[in-house]
Design a protein around this motif. Structure first.
Motif, PDB file in Angstrom:
ATOM      1  N   ASP A   1       0.849  -1.190   0.000  1.00 61.12           N
ATOM      2  CA  ASP A   1       0.000   0.000   0.000  1.00 61.12           C
ATOM      3  C   ASP A   1       0.884   1.239   0.000  1.00 61.12           C
ATOM      4  O   ASP A   1       1.995   1.213   0.547  1.00 61.12           O
ATOM      5  CB  ASP A   1      -0.897   0.017   1.244  1.00 61.12           C
ATOM      6  CG  ASP A   1      -1.999  -1.033   1.175  1.00 61.12           C
ATOM      7  OD1 ASP A   1      -2.414  -1.367   0.052  1.00 61.12           O
ATOM      8  OD2 ASP A   1      -2.428  -1.501   2.239  1.00 61.12           O
ATOM      9  N   PRO A   2       0.417   2.344  -0.587  1.00 61.81           N
ATOM     10  CA  PRO A   2       1.230   3.565  -0.575  1.00 61.81           C
ATOM     11  C   PRO A   2       1.374   4.087   0.851  1.00 61.81           C
ATOM     12  O   PRO A   2       0.500   3.855   1.690  1.00 61.81           O
ATOM     13  CB  PRO A   2       0.443   4.542  -1.443  1.00 61.81           C
ATOM     14  CG  PRO A   2      -0.930   3.996  -1.527  1.00 61.81           C
ATOM     15  CD  PRO A   2      -0.841   2.526  -1.285  1.00 61.81           C
ATOM     16  N   PRO A   3       2.461   4.793   1.138  1.00 64.82           N
ATOM     17  CA  PRO A   3       2.637   5.353   2.481  1.00 64.82           C
ATOM     18  C   PRO A   3       1.572   6.400   2.772  1.00 64.82           C
ATOM     19  O   PRO A   3       1.052   7.041   1.845  1.00 64.82           O
ATOM     20  CB  PRO A   3       4.033   5.982   2.434  1.00 64.82           C
ATOM     21  CG  PRO A   3       4.342   6.146   0.997  1.00 64.82           C
ATOM     22  CD  PRO A   3       3.561   5.121   0.251  1.00 64.82           C
ATOM     23  N   PRO A   4       1.211   6.586   4.038  1.00 63.15           N
ATOM     24  CA  PRO A   4       0.163   7.543   4.389  1.00 63.15           C
ATOM     25  C   PRO A   4       0.454   8.970   3.928  1.00 63.15           C
ATOM     26  O   PRO A   4      -0.459   9.742   3.675  1.00 63.15           O
ATOM     27  CB  PRO A   4       0.094   7.484   5.909  1.00 63.15           C
ATOM     28  CG  PRO A   4       0.862   6.289   6.323  1.00 63.15           C
ATOM     29  CD  PRO A   4       1.762   5.904   5.190  1.00 63.15           C
ATOM     30  N   SER A   5       1.731   9.333   3.805  1.00 61.04           N
ATOM     31  CA  SER A   5       2.092  10.701   3.419  1.00 61.04           C
ATOM     32  C   SER A   5       1.986  10.944   1.911  1.00 61.04           C
ATOM     33  O   SER A   5       2.104  12.077   1.463  1.00 61.04           O
ATOM     34  CB  SER A   5       3.518  11.010   3.870  1.00 61.04           C
ATOM     35  OG  SER A   5       4.420  10.113   3.230  1.00 61.04           O
ATOM     36  N   MET A   6       1.738   9.894   1.138  1.00 63.29           N
ATOM     37  CA  MET A   6       1.671  10.063  -0.314  1.00 63.29           C
ATOM     38  C   MET A   6       0.335  10.684  -0.712  1.00 63.29           C
ATOM     39  O   MET A   6      -0.720  10.220  -0.292  1.00 63.29           O
ATOM     40  CB  MET A   6       1.830   8.709  -0.999  1.00 63.29           C
ATOM     41  CG  MET A   6       1.904   8.789  -2.484  1.00 63.29           C
ATOM     42  SD  MET A   6       2.308   7.154  -3.136  1.00 63.29           S
ATOM     43  CE  MET A   6       2.595   7.556  -4.822  1.00 63.29           C
ATOM     44  N   PRO A   7       0.371  11.757  -1.529  1.00 71.10           N
ATOM     45  CA  PRO A   7      -0.893  12.381  -1.941  1.00 71.10           C
ATOM     46  C   PRO A   7      -1.691  11.435  -2.823  1.00 71.10           C
ATOM     47  O   PRO A   7      -1.129  10.673  -3.598  1.00 71.10           O
ATOM     48  CB  PRO A   7      -0.455  13.618  -2.717  1.00 71.10           C
ATOM     49  CG  PRO A   7       0.950  13.352  -3.122  1.00 71.10           C
ATOM     50  CD  PRO A   7       1.537  12.415  -2.111  1.00 71.10           C
ATOM     51  N   SER A   8      -3.003  11.496  -2.702  1.00 71.41           N
ATOM     52  CA  SER A   8      -3.852  10.642  -3.531  1.00 71.41           C
ATOM     53  C   SER A   8      -3.942  11.241  -4.930  1.00 71.41           C
ATOM     54  O   SER A   8      -3.651  12.417  -5.141  1.00 71.41           O
ATOM     55  CB  SER A   8      -5.243  10.527  -2.912  1.00 71.41           C
ATOM     56  OG  SER A   8      -5.893  11.777  -2.956  1.00 71.41           O
ATOM     57  N   CYS A   9      -4.388  10.441  -5.866  1.00 69.85           N
ATOM     58  CA  CYS A   9      -4.493  10.890  -7.260  1.00 69.85           C
ATOM     59  C   CYS A   9      -5.540  11.984  -7.438  1.00 69.85           C
ATOM     60  O   CYS A   9      -5.482  12.734  -8.392  1.00 69.85           O
ATOM     61  CB  CYS A   9      -4.825   9.713  -8.166  1.00 69.85           C
ATOM     62  SG  CYS A   9      -3.471   8.532  -8.279  1.00 69.85           S
ATOM     63  N   ASN A  10      -6.505  12.095  -6.522  1.00 71.27           N
ATOM     64  CA  ASN A  10      -7.528  13.124  -6.671  1.00 71.27           C
ATOM     65  C   ASN A  10      -7.108  14.439  -6.021  1.00 71.27           C
ATOM     66  O   ASN A  10      -7.881  15.348  -5.907  1.00 71.27           O
ATOM     67  CB  ASN A  10      -8.871  12.648  -6.098  1.00 71.27           C
ATOM     68  CG  ASN A  10      -8.798  12.350  -4.617  1.00 71.27           C
ATOM     69  OD1 ASN A  10      -7.763  12.550  -3.989  1.00 71.27           O
ATOM     70  ND2 ASN A  10      -9.886  11.852  -4.053  1.00 71.27           N
ATOM     71  N   PHE A  11      -5.842  14.528  -5.602  1.00 75.62           N
ATOM     72  CA  PHE A  11      -5.313  15.730  -4.971  1.00 75.62           C
ATOM     73  C   PHE A  11      -4.192  16.230  -5.866  1.00 75.62           C
ATOM     74  O   PHE A  11      -3.170  15.575  -6.001  1.00 75.62           O
ATOM     75  CB  PHE A  11      -4.791  15.365  -3.576  1.00 75.62           C
ATOM     76  CG  PHE A  11      -4.564  16.555  -2.677  1.00 75.62           C
ATOM     77  CD1 PHE A  11      -5.639  17.288  -2.198  1.00 75.62           C
ATOM     78  CD2 PHE A  11      -3.290  16.920  -2.316  1.00 75.62           C
ATOM     79  CE1 PHE A  11      -5.438  18.372  -1.368  1.00 75.62           C
ATOM     80  CE2 PHE A  11      -3.079  18.006  -1.491  1.00 75.62           C
ATOM     81  CZ  PHE A  11      -4.154  18.728  -1.013  1.00 75.62           C
ATOM     82  N   SER A  12      -4.378  17.359  -6.528  1.00 74.55           N
ATOM     83  CA  SER A  12      -3.391  17.808  -7.508  1.00 74.55           C
ATOM     84  C   SER A  12      -2.058  18.123  -6.852  1.00 74.55           C
ATOM     85  O   SER A  12      -1.992  18.525  -5.691  1.00 74.55           O
ATOM     86  CB  SER A  12      -3.903  19.036  -8.266  1.00 74.55           C
ATOM     87  OG  SER A  12      -3.738  20.199  -7.488  1.00 74.55           O
ATOM     88  N   PHE A  13      -1.001  17.946  -7.603  1.00 76.15           N
ATOM     89  CA  PHE A  13       0.342  18.192  -7.085  1.00 76.15           C
ATOM     90  C   PHE A  13       0.517  19.655  -6.702  1.00 76.15           C
ATOM     91  O   PHE A  13       1.131  19.978  -5.702  1.00 76.15           O
ATOM     92  CB  PHE A  13       1.377  17.783  -8.130  1.00 76.15           C
ATOM     93  CG  PHE A  13       2.785  17.906  -7.630  1.00 76.15           C
ATOM     94  CD1 PHE A  13       3.602  18.932  -8.066  1.00 76.15           C
ATOM     95  CD2 PHE A  13       3.286  16.996  -6.711  1.00 76.15           C
ATOM     96  CE1 PHE A  13       4.891  19.058  -7.600  1.00 76.15           C
ATOM     97  CE2 PHE A  13       4.585  17.120  -6.243  1.00 76.15           C
ATOM     98  CZ  PHE A  13       5.393  18.145  -6.693  1.00 76.15           C
ATOM     99  N   VAL A  14      -0.060  20.571  -7.483  1.00 82.04           N
ATOM    100  CA  VAL A  14       0.042  22.001  -7.170  1.00 82.04           C
ATOM    101  C   VAL A  14      -0.603  22.270  -5.813  1.00 82.04           C
ATOM    102  O   VAL A  14      -0.031  22.954  -4.968  1.00 82.04           O
ATOM    103  CB  VAL A  14      -0.607  22.853  -8.285  1.00 82.04           C
ATOM    104  CG1 VAL A  14      -0.672  24.314  -7.878  1.00 82.04           C
ATOM    105  CG2 VAL A  14       0.151  22.693  -9.581  1.00 82.04           C
ATOM    106  N   ASN A  15      -1.796  21.720  -5.584  1.00 86.74           N
ATOM    107  CA  ASN A  15      -2.448  21.902  -4.286  1.00 86.74           C
ATOM    108  C   ASN A  15      -1.633  21.286  -3.163  1.00 86.74           C
ATOM    109  O   ASN A  15      -1.565  21.816  -2.065  1.00 86.74           O
ATOM    110  CB  ASN A  15      -3.857  21.298  -4.287  1.00 86.74           C
ATOM    111  CG  ASN A  15      -4.803  22.100  -5.151  1.00 86.74           C
ATOM    112  OD1 ASN A  15      -4.550  23.270  -5.435  1.00 86.74           O
ATOM    113  ND2 ASN A  15      -5.876  21.475  -5.577  1.00 86.74           N
TER     114      ASN A  15
END
Length: 148
Positions: free
Chosen positions: A115-129
């Motif tokens: 599973d991805p680490p908890p600190s990794m942003p989800s795909c529905n959260f833009s990198f800019v944000n």
């Protein structure tokens, strides 16, 4: 999609349809494979497999596909994930001489993608944000590019 632990055989056929073609250095991420056969001309599915080296084939992760020949590789799909397979010539890569192989999880946690680490942003959260959210934190220090 490839099932976990499935044996995969890929025949790469080099052609010279445009003239002046060259050998293709083909690389696969995530795996090494066995080069079980190669030859010149068009691959013949009836006769060429009879010449495969199934005793002591070389194990590689990059091969050269001859411009007027073929190479056959085999590997066991025991590394789940999405793995890029591509020509190492940049021009050919940009022309689309690439694909991904999707290897499915096995039946156990040891044979499955973590599973991805908890600190990794989800795909529905833009990198800019994501960068803006942490702009003033100690976690991420955005890089400022001057003059662009």
């Amino acid at each position: 999609m490839i099932n976990y632990n499935e044996t995969v055989e890929i025949v790469f056929q080099g052609t010279n349809t445009v003239g002046g073609a060259q050998d293709h250095p083909v690389h696969m991420h995530g795996y090494s494979f066995y080069v079980v056969g190669f030859g010149l001309g068009d691959f013949n599915n009836e006769t060429d497999p009879k010449s495969y080296n199934l005793v002591d084939p070389p194990e590689l992760n990059t091969i050269r596909v001859p411009k007027n020949g073929w190479v056959t590789v085999r590997f066991t799909a025991n590394n789940p994930g999405v793995w890029m397979l591509h020509c190492h010539l940049l021009k050919h890569l940009t022309w689309g001489m690439k694909t991904v192989l999707i290897v499915l999880n096995g039946d156990t946690p040891e044979t499955s993608i973590l599973d991805p680490p908890p600190s990794m942003p989800s795909c529905n959260f833009s990198f800019v944000n994501y960068i803006q959210k942490f702009k003033h934190s100690d976690v991420v220090h955005p890089v400022q590019i001057i003059g662009m």
